[in-house]
Structures are given as structure tokens and as C-alpha cells.
Design an enzyme around this catalytic site. Structure first.
Site, PDB file in Angstrom:
ATOM      1  N   TYR A   1      35.512  -1.463 -58.067  1.00  0.00           N
ATOM      2  CA  TYR A   1      34.819  -0.474 -58.906  1.00  0.00           C
ATOM      3  C   TYR A   1      35.139  -0.623 -60.390  1.00  0.00           C
ATOM      4  O   TYR A   1      34.455  -0.058 -61.242  1.00  0.00           O
ATOM      5  CB  TYR A   1      35.094   0.961 -58.431  1.00  0.00           C
ATOM      6  CG  TYR A   1      36.537   1.437 -58.494  1.00  0.00           C
ATOM      7  CD1 TYR A   1      37.158   1.726 -59.707  1.00  0.00           C
ATOM      8  CD2 TYR A   1      37.271   1.623 -57.335  1.00  0.00           C
ATOM      9  CE1 TYR A   1      38.467   2.169 -59.761  1.00  0.00           C
ATOM     10  CE2 TYR A   1      38.575   2.076 -57.369  1.00  0.00           C
ATOM     11  CZ  TYR A   1      39.167   2.347 -58.588  1.00  0.00           C
ATOM     12  OH  TYR A   1      40.462   2.777 -58.634  1.00  0.00           O
ATOM     13  N   GLU A   2      36.166  -1.397 -60.714  1.00  0.00           N
ATOM     14  CA  GLU A   2      36.448  -1.685 -62.127  1.00  0.00           C
ATOM     15  C   GLU A   2      35.562  -2.820 -62.635  1.00  0.00           C
ATOM     16  O   GLU A   2      35.618  -3.157 -63.820  1.00  0.00           O
ATOM     17  CB  GLU A   2      37.913  -2.076 -62.297  1.00  0.00           C
ATOM     18  CG  GLU A   2      38.878  -0.928 -61.994  1.00  0.00           C
ATOM     19  CD  GLU A   2      40.320  -1.400 -61.934  1.00  0.00           C
ATOM     20  OE1 GLU A   2      41.004  -1.342 -62.972  1.00  0.00           O
ATOM     21  OE2 GLU A   2      40.749  -1.845 -60.855  1.00  0.00           O
TER      22      GLU A   2
ATOM     23  N   HIS B   1      47.709   3.817 -61.848  1.00  0.00           N
ATOM     24  CA  HIS B   1      48.136   2.454 -61.526  1.00  0.00           C
ATOM     25  C   HIS B   1      48.907   1.874 -62.707  1.00  0.00           C
ATOM     26  O   HIS B   1      48.352   1.728 -63.802  1.00  0.00           O
ATOM     27  CB  HIS B   1      46.921   1.565 -61.245  1.00  0.00           C
ATOM     28  CG  HIS B   1      46.280   1.830 -59.917  1.00  0.00           C
ATOM     29  ND1 HIS B   1      46.538   1.076 -58.806  1.00  0.00           N
ATOM     30  CD2 HIS B   1      45.414   2.781 -59.530  1.00  0.00           C
ATOM     31  CE1 HIS B   1      45.843   1.549 -57.783  1.00  0.00           C
ATOM     32  NE2 HIS B   1      45.151   2.587 -58.192  1.00  0.00           N
TER      33      HIS B   1
ATOM     34  N   HIS C   1      39.861  13.061 -58.649  1.00  0.00           N
ATOM     35  CA  HIS C   1      40.919  12.048 -58.719  1.00  0.00           C
ATOM     36  C   HIS C   1      42.256  12.704 -59.085  1.00  0.00           C
ATOM     37  O   HIS C   1      43.315  12.266 -58.627  1.00  0.00           O
ATOM     38  CB  HIS C   1      40.548  10.961 -59.733  1.00  0.00           C
ATOM     39  CG  HIS C   1      41.473   9.786 -59.724  1.00  0.00           C
ATOM     40  ND1 HIS C   1      41.674   8.996 -58.613  1.00  0.00           N
ATOM     41  CD2 HIS C   1      42.270   9.261 -60.686  1.00  0.00           C
ATOM     42  CE1 HIS C   1      42.544   8.045 -58.890  1.00  0.00           C
ATOM     43  NE2 HIS C   1      42.928   8.184 -60.143  1.00  0.00           N
TER      44      HIS C   1
ATOM     45  N   ALA D   1      45.861   5.362 -51.099  1.00  0.00           N
ATOM     46  CA  ALA D   1      45.454   6.747 -50.933  1.00  0.00           C
ATOM     47  C   ALA D   1      44.070   6.712 -50.305  1.00  0.00           C
ATOM     48  O   ALA D   1      43.259   5.862 -50.656  1.00  0.00           O
ATOM     49  CB  ALA D   1      45.401   7.445 -52.285  1.00  0.00           C
TER      50      ALA D   1
ATOM     51  N   ASN E   1      43.287  13.790 -48.952  1.00  0.00           N
ATOM     52  CA  ASN E   1      42.290  14.866 -48.896  1.00  0.00           C
ATOM     53  C   ASN E   1      41.419  14.679 -47.664  1.00  0.00           C
ATOM     54  O   ASN E   1      41.171  13.546 -47.254  1.00  0.00           O
ATOM     55  CB  ASN E   1      41.391  14.810 -50.149  1.00  0.00           C
ATOM     56  CG  ASN E   1      40.742  13.450 -50.309  1.00  0.00           C
ATOM     57  OD1 ASN E   1      41.381  12.495 -50.788  1.00  0.00           O
ATOM     58  ND2 ASN E   1      39.505  13.317 -49.882  1.00  0.00           N
TER      59      ASN E   1
ATOM     60  N   HIS F   1      40.415  -3.383 -58.607  1.00  0.00           N
ATOM     61  CA  HIS F   1      39.418  -2.830 -57.692  1.00  0.00           C
ATOM     62  C   HIS F   1      38.026  -3.376 -57.989  1.00  0.00           C
ATOM     63  O   HIS F   1      37.710  -3.687 -59.142  1.00  0.00           O
ATOM     64  CB  HIS F   1      39.353  -1.306 -57.833  1.00  0.00           C
ATOM     65  CG  HIS F   1      40.635  -0.594 -57.569  1.00  0.00           C
ATOM     66  ND1 HIS F   1      41.576  -0.366 -58.549  1.00  0.00           N
ATOM     67  CD2 HIS F   1      41.124  -0.043 -56.430  1.00  0.00           C
ATOM     68  CE1 HIS F   1      42.601   0.286 -58.026  1.00  0.00           C
ATOM     69  NE2 HIS F   1      42.362   0.494 -56.745  1.00  0.00           N
TER      70      HIS F   1
ATOM     71  N   SER G   1      47.274   4.199 -55.486  1.00  0.00           N
ATOM     72  CA  SER G   1      47.190   5.313 -56.446  1.00  0.00           C
ATOM     73  C   SER G   1      48.300   6.329 -56.242  1.00  0.00           C
ATOM     74  O   SER G   1      48.448   6.871 -55.145  1.00  0.00           O
ATOM     75  CB  SER G   1      45.872   6.078 -56.267  1.00  0.00           C
ATOM     76  OG  SER G   1      44.787   5.253 -56.477  1.00  0.00           O
TER      77      SER G   1
ATOM     78  N   MET H   1      38.883   2.795 -51.303  1.00  0.00           N
ATOM     79  CA  MET H   1      38.175   1.836 -52.153  1.00  0.00           C
ATOM     80  C   MET H   1      38.988   0.565 -52.401  1.00  0.00           C
ATOM     81  O   MET H   1      38.831  -0.094 -53.432  1.00  0.00           O
ATOM     82  CB  MET H   1      37.836   2.498 -53.496  1.00  0.00           C
ATOM     83  CG  MET H   1      37.100   3.820 -53.370  1.00  0.00           C
ATOM     84  SD  MET H   1      36.945   4.641 -54.965  1.00  0.00           S
ATOM     85  CE  MET H   1      36.390   6.284 -54.447  1.00  0.00           C
ATOM     86  N   SER H   2      39.872   0.253 -51.474  1.00  0.00           N
ATOM     87  CA  SER H   2      40.736  -0.916 -51.682  1.00  0.00           C
ATOM     88  C   SER H   2      41.137  -1.502 -50.333  1.00  0.00           C
ATOM     89  O   SER H   2      40.544  -1.197 -49.307  1.00  0.00           O
ATOM     90  CB  SER H   2      41.994  -0.505 -52.468  1.00  0.00           C
ATOM     91  OG  SER H   2      42.795   0.355 -51.680  1.00  0.00           O
TER      92      SER H   2
HETATM   93  N1  HPA Z   1      37.281   8.673 -50.480  1.00  0.00           N
HETATM   94  C1  HPA Z   1      37.511   7.432 -50.973  1.00  0.00           C
HETATM   95  N2  HPA Z   1      38.662   7.068 -51.507  1.00  0.00           N
HETATM   96  C2  HPA Z   1      39.639   7.983 -51.571  1.00  0.00           C
HETATM   97  C3  HPA Z   1      39.483   9.288 -51.086  1.00  0.00           C
HETATM   98  C4  HPA Z   1      38.226   9.654 -50.512  1.00  0.00           C
HETATM   99  O1  HPA Z   1      38.008  10.792 -50.063  1.00  0.00           O
HETATM  100  N3  HPA Z   1      40.650   9.950 -51.309  1.00  0.00           N
HETATM  101  C5  HPA Z   1      41.499   9.044 -51.893  1.00  0.00           C
HETATM  102  N4  HPA Z   1      40.889   7.858 -52.055  1.00  0.00           N
END
Ligand code: HPA
Length: 291
Positions: A101-102, A77, A263, A129, A251, A99, A46, A227-228
Site C-alpha cells: 500500500y506504500e 514502523h 489506525h 497486527a 480489532n 508494504h 505495526s 495488509m502484510s
Molecule cells: N484489517 C486489515 N488490516 C488490519 C486490521 C483490519 O481490520 N487491523 C489491523 N490491521
């Protein structure tokens, strides 16, 4: 090759035994466009597409132009392959990814890295990320992935195996290649970049974690969460590709700072720190090319 075999159905399982036929079709479609034999494959997460600007591009192939593939839908993406040279080394760059989640099945999520292997890639560099689970990780921290926790409850290797691609019960003792990790640290030193090392936990998303989940992940030994990446690493390792990766902490994890997660902020943080990650990977690839 029937149309049915090429049509994309969201969430359709792909067992290992079915991958070879898919890879045959994908390889043919790519080889019509380029005969470049990539030594290194890179996956850009990302907001991290910037590394692509540094490459000498030969050809770009949108995912949706390949048989059986949809366009990438996650915001941030691009959803395309870039073939060319980075620091003089032949590479293929996956700008965006599929992903869980998609709604994609685990076996489909890993098809891009299996395609890289099929096309000749020996080394895979995964980027993402991630949220910081380790309280010492400020936004902008770069973390070499030393190991991972696959907490998705899924594996891309479920179903009949394909012994020609990899073993039924792959060893997972050293998924994240020790020598490549050392090289990443050397590249960071040479570029004067701070780089730490830790464990990446993969959850399916798409919700960010609760504060309790972030505390749980810390107890489990995770330093970053996303998530990847874990499924891709698993599949590439299974297929005999050497794997390394870097997380960009965009973050502090939920509850660490008290600030809500979005996001938009994640993408902005990735874009802000992206040039440092590009610098690191550029140096790493250049050093590999000269070795
Ligand atoms: N959690 C999950 N996936 C992420 C995060 C997070 O805090 N930040 C960027 N991708």
C-alpha cells in the site's frame, strides 16, 4: 556498482532474477557493520516494536542506510534492522516493513526476508497486527498463522526466476512450518498465554475492509485479515527458510462490532498487547536456542 543500481524508485518491479545482485549489495553494506550470523530472523509489525527492547543489541541499521532502500514510511514502523541476541540466540530483527500500500512492488516488499536468508537466517518469525474475521476473536487475541490466503493478486516471484534462490513453481502445501507452530503453542503454554491458530488473509490495503468483504473472507476460510506477511512468507519459503508467524488481533473486523476502524486504535491495541507477544516470542526463541 553504479549509483543508478542503488537508487530507490518507488514501485519498480524486482524479478527473482534481479534479487541476487540486490542482495549482493545489501549483504556487503551489512557486513561492513556487523559479522553476526543470525540464526533467527524476526519481523515486527505495526506497534509491535517492543520485542526489540528485550534484545542485546549489537548494531542498529536504518533501512535508508542500505543501498536501494528508502526509509519505512508507515506510521508505527521504525524502519531499521537490529542485530544482536535474543535469549542468547543470534537474531536479526526487522523493525518495520515495506508494504504494497506504500506503492512498493511485491518483489521489493520481500527483499528484507531474502536478505535475512542471505545472511544465514534459517528460521523466520513474522508478526503483524490484524483484524479479526473469526467472530470469536476479541481484540488482543494472539493467533498462530496456520496458513494464508494471498488475496493481493500479486506474487514476488513474477518475472524471470532465480533458480539459485528457489524453484520456479514452489510447493505451498506447508508454508507455515508445523514443528515451529507446535513450538509456539508450547511456549504459550509455558508462559500461561492464550494462543489460538487460524488462517491469515492478506489484502493490499490501505483501506480497511468493508463489512461485506469481512463476511466474504469468513466464507473463504479466513480468521484474520491484514495488509502484510503473506508475500514475505511466500518468498522466504521459496528461498528455503522455515517460516512461522503470529497475528495480533487488534480489532474485530469491519462490521463485526459496528465500531469504525482507525489506525490510531490499531496501534494502541498493538502496543497494549505487544508485551504478551514479546513474552511469547522471547520464550519461543529461548527454547529454540536450547534445542
Ligand atoms: N484489517 C486489515 N488490516 C488490519 C486490521 C483490519 O481490520 N487491523 C489491523 N490491521
Amino acid at each position: 556498482m553504479s549509483d543508478e543500481a542503488e537508487s530507490f524508485v518507488l514501485g519498480r518491479q524486482v524479478a527473482p532474477a534481479e534479487q541476487s545482485a540486490c542482495l549482493d549489495r545489501l549483504e556487503r553494506a551489512v557486513r561492513v557493520r556487523t559479522d553476526l550470523r543470525p540464526r533467527i530472523g524476526l519481523v515486527l509489525g505495526s506497534g509491535l516494536g517492543g520485542l526489540a527492547d528485550a534484545m542485546d543489541l549489537e548494531v542498529a541499521i536504518p533501512f535508508a542506510e542500505l543501498p536501494g532502500w528508502p526509509a519505512a514510511t508507515a506510521p508505527g514502523h521504525a524502519g531499521r534492522w537490529l542485530f544482536g541476541r535474543l535469549s542468547g540466540v543470534p537474531v536479526m530483527i526487522q523493525q518495520g516493513r515495506f508494504h504494497l500500500y506504500e506503492g512498493h512492488a511485491a518483489g521489493f516488499v520481500v527483499q528484507p526476508v531474502l536478505l535475512m536468508s542471505r545472511l544465514g537466517t534459517e528460521i523466520l518469525v513474522l508478526t503483524n497486527a490484524a483484524g479479526g474475521v473469526n467472530v470469536d476473536y476479541a481484540a488482543g487475541t494472539l493467533m498462530v498463522i496456520a496458513d494464508h490466503l494471498n488475496l493481493t493478486g500479486l506474487s514476488p516471484l513474477l518475472g524471470a526466476n532465480a533458480p539459485e534462490l528457489g524453484p520456479r513453481f514452489p510447493d505451498m502445501t506447508a508454508v507455515w512450518d508445523g514443528e515451529l507452530r507446535t513450538r509456539l503453542h508450547r511456549a504459550a503454554e509455558a508462559e500461561g498465554l492464550a494462543l489460538t491458530e487460524g488462517v491469515y488473509a492478506c489484502l493490499p490495503g490501505p483501506s480497511y475492509e468493508t463489512p461485506a468483504e469481512v463476511r466474504m473472507l469468513r466464507t473463504l476460510g479466513a480468521d484474520a485479515v491484514g495488509m502484510s506477511t503473506a508475500l514475505e512468507a511466500l518468498a522466504a519459503h521459496w528461498a528455503g527458510v522455515r517460516v512461522c508467524g503470529v497475528s495480533l488481533v487488534t480489532n474485530p473486523g469491519a462490521g463485526v462490532s459496528g465500531a469504525p476502524l482507525s489506525h490510531t486504535d490499531v496501534l494502541a491495541a498493538a502496543q497494549a498487547a505487544g508485551p504478551r507477544l514479546a513474552q511469547l516470542i522471547g520464550r519461543f526463541v529461548a527454547e529454540l536456542g536450547s534445542s
